[in-house]
Design an enzyme around this catalytic site. Structure first.
Site, PDB file in Angstrom:
ATOM      1  N   ASP A  96      35.462  54.910  90.172  1.00 38.04           N
ATOM      2  CA  ASP A  96      37.699  54.991  89.729  1.00 38.04           C
ATOM      3  C   ASP A  96      38.009  54.710  89.115  1.00 38.04           C
ATOM      4  OD1 ASP A  96      39.109  54.240  92.090  1.00 38.04           O
ATOM      5  OD2 ASP A  96      39.223  52.516  90.450  1.00 38.04           O
ATOM      6  N   GLU A 147      36.345  59.937  88.855  1.00 41.25           N
ATOM      7  CA  GLU A 147      37.607  60.468  90.146  1.00 41.25           C
ATOM      8  C   GLU A 147      38.376  60.151  88.353  1.00 41.25           C
ATOM      9  OE1 GLU A 147      41.092  58.489  92.333  1.00 41.25           O
ATOM     10  OE2 GLU A 147      39.562  57.143  91.331  1.00 41.25           O
TER      11      GLU A 147
END
Length: 529
Positions: A192, A251
């Site tokens: 993330d 990401e």
């Protein structure tokens, strides 16, 4: 790769929130769909202030989703079906409920406990002002006072304090987290906000206030700092000690493409999401430019690229492409906004699926995309849970519309999400028309299209085949990929197909007529002799 957002995939215990029992029950569906791996969004112990991206315990399962035994059972069933399992890792921040942060709050400024997070003395004579001018992605200041002159950084919600990755205890802790899940059999990690772990030395004021995510090549001092690459080299060495190979996926909202490619150099991550492709809109010229740029940048570091159109953070592309201008980006659509054309959006979404699933590299599918699901664009304010909506007072609609629980059976409570009818977010009525059981045996359905495309992708080696563009009208994309030719028409007027074209797969039943490809449609042609 198929993204599972666990709270909205399938609910096994009927409490209105998805869980591992529900996910495990759908492995046969995933196997028949034809995916190679699933990526599971966070399922760790969490207060759920940001749908699990606020982690209080990185090595346990939140009871809402089940137990460690349930995860182990799912991994075993998925592996038996030939499906690999990628789990989400949230290393930029923890939950404010994490024991480390609670210990930091109970300690004095300058303590060892506070060194694990980004605590800084406030500015002004009495330290009553934030340490700098940084803003939260979710709205408002990125700093929160704790009452003793110190403030802590939260690039997202105040319940998500940022770790200080210059502290060795943070790096050591995440090594342990990686090993914990790898030893349980997971096949890798989606990381993330991978571009945010390291902040610029001295935490200078941000002069790139127009776009805190750094789009267009502008980087604020909290994004894409060179130090992040040392972290991923360390992780790569750790993962490379495991057999069979494990994967790291970034990401990272990073531009331009050559900076993104730094994350997938040979000793760092294996893949990074190609967000410029998602941002290109329904435009042949923009899509081709992005594809060329992405392939060239990744080729320079001997890496593959990824292709993605939707995920849990963005308006579903079946809805984006139904806007009056399908080339524009929108952060959310609410009941007071112009409502997209659902049929046209779905038609274009089916066409871009054939582009996405043909391109060299890896393709990511967001749960429900294979059903043609739209966003829930008329969710009332009182059911919304996204902190973006809450912290901006509704000025930003937020991401709830793309996170609505999936429809499995048209005539069941909650459209088969469970047997009780409970649902943490309400589903729109149109989900009944798009439920998986309605599409199951319909050869013209979006589900059938995805199954056929993924089968042909495997049979024809798509994803491993080089792309060669053919001449085409400005509104079309035309490329050879091995023994398959892919043509996408983003315009409204038909375009001519090659003579004696042998259609393998068409995006919609009316795609091909009289030797021409209809507008807003795509086709795969057979080049085998």
């Amino acid at each position: 790769m198929y993204q599972i957002y666990p709270r909205s995939f399938a609910d096994g215990d009927g409490d209105g929130m998805g869980d591992f029992a529900g996910i495990t029950s759908k492995v046969p569906y995933l196997a028949r769909l034809g995916v190679d791996a699933v990526w599971i969004s966070p399922f760790y112990v969490s207060p759920q202030r940001d749908a699990g991206y606020d982690v209080a315990d990185y090595t346990d399962v939140d009871p809402r989703f089940g137990s460690l035994a349930d995860v182990d059972a799912f991994i075993a069933v998925a592996h038996a079906a030939g499906i690999r399992v990628i789990v989400d890792l949230v290393p930029n921040h923890s939950s404010s409920a994490h024991p480390w942060f609670q210990a930091a709050l109970a300690s004095a400024p300058g303590s060892r406990e506070r060194a694990r997070y980004m605590f800084r003395r406030g500015s002004g004579p009495d330290a009553s002002l934030p340490p700098n001018n940084w803003h939260s992605v979710f709205g408002g200041s990125a700093w929160e006072p704790v009452g003793d002159g110190d403030w802590y950084l939260h690039l997202f919600d105040p319940s998500q304090p940022d770790f200080d990755w210059s502290d060795p205890e943070v790096a050591d802790m995440f090594d342990d987290v990686l090993r914990f899940w790898l030893d349980r059999g997971v096949d890798g990690f989606r990381v993330d906000v991978a571009h945010s772990l390291v902040k610029a030395e001295g935490l200078p004021d941000n002069t790139v206030m127009r776009d805190i995510q750094g789009a267009g090549g502008d980087r604020g001092p909290m994004w894409d700092q060179d130090g992040v690459h040392d972290i991923y080299r360390r992780w790569r060495r750790l993962l490379d000690a495991y057999t069979p190979p494990r994967i790291l996926v970034a990401e990272a909202w990073v531009h331009p493409a050559d900076r993104m490619a730094r994350y997938v150099r040979a000793d760092e991550m294996h893949q990074a999401f190609n967000f410029p492709y998602m941002l290109s809109g329904w435009s042949a010229q923009a899509l081709r430019a992005t594809i060329d740029e992405s392939l060239a940048a990744n080729h320079a570091v001997d890496a593959t690229t990824t292709w993605v159109q939707s995920n849990h953070d963005v308006v579903r592309h079946a809805t984006r492409f139904g806007q009056a201008d399908p080339t524009t980006w929108v952060n959310g659509i609410g009941p007071d906004d112009p409502q997209p054309d659902r049929e046209l959006g779905l038609r274009r979404a089916r066409a871009i699926a054939l582009l996405t699933l043909a391109l060299p590299g890896s393709a990511y599918i967001y749960q429900g995309e294979e059903l043609g699901l739209p966003d829930h664009t008329t969710l009332p304010a009182d059911v919304r849970q996204d902190p973006t909506f809450i912290r901006t007072g509704g000025a930003e609609i937020g991401r709830d519309g793309c996170r609505v629980p999936l429809p499995w059976r048209a005539d069941a409570p909650a459209f088969g999400f469970n047997e009780t009818g409970a649902s943490w977010l309400p589903q729109p009525a149109v989900f009944g028309e798009l439920a998986a059981d309605v599409q199951e045996d319909d050869p013209a359905s979006t589900l059938s299209l995805y199954r056929s495309a993924l089968r042909l992708r495997h049979e024809r080696g798509l994803g491993r085949t080089a792309l060669a563009w053919n001449d085409s009208p400005a509104t079309a994309l035309d490329a050879d990929l091995g023994d398959l030719r892919m043509i996408v028409n983003t315009g409204s007027e038909p375009v001519a197909l090659p003579e004696d074209a042998r259609v393998l797969l068409a995006s919609v039943p009316d795609a091909v007529a009289d030797g021409r490809l209809a507008g807003d449609a795509a086709v795969w042609l057979d080049l085998r002799g």
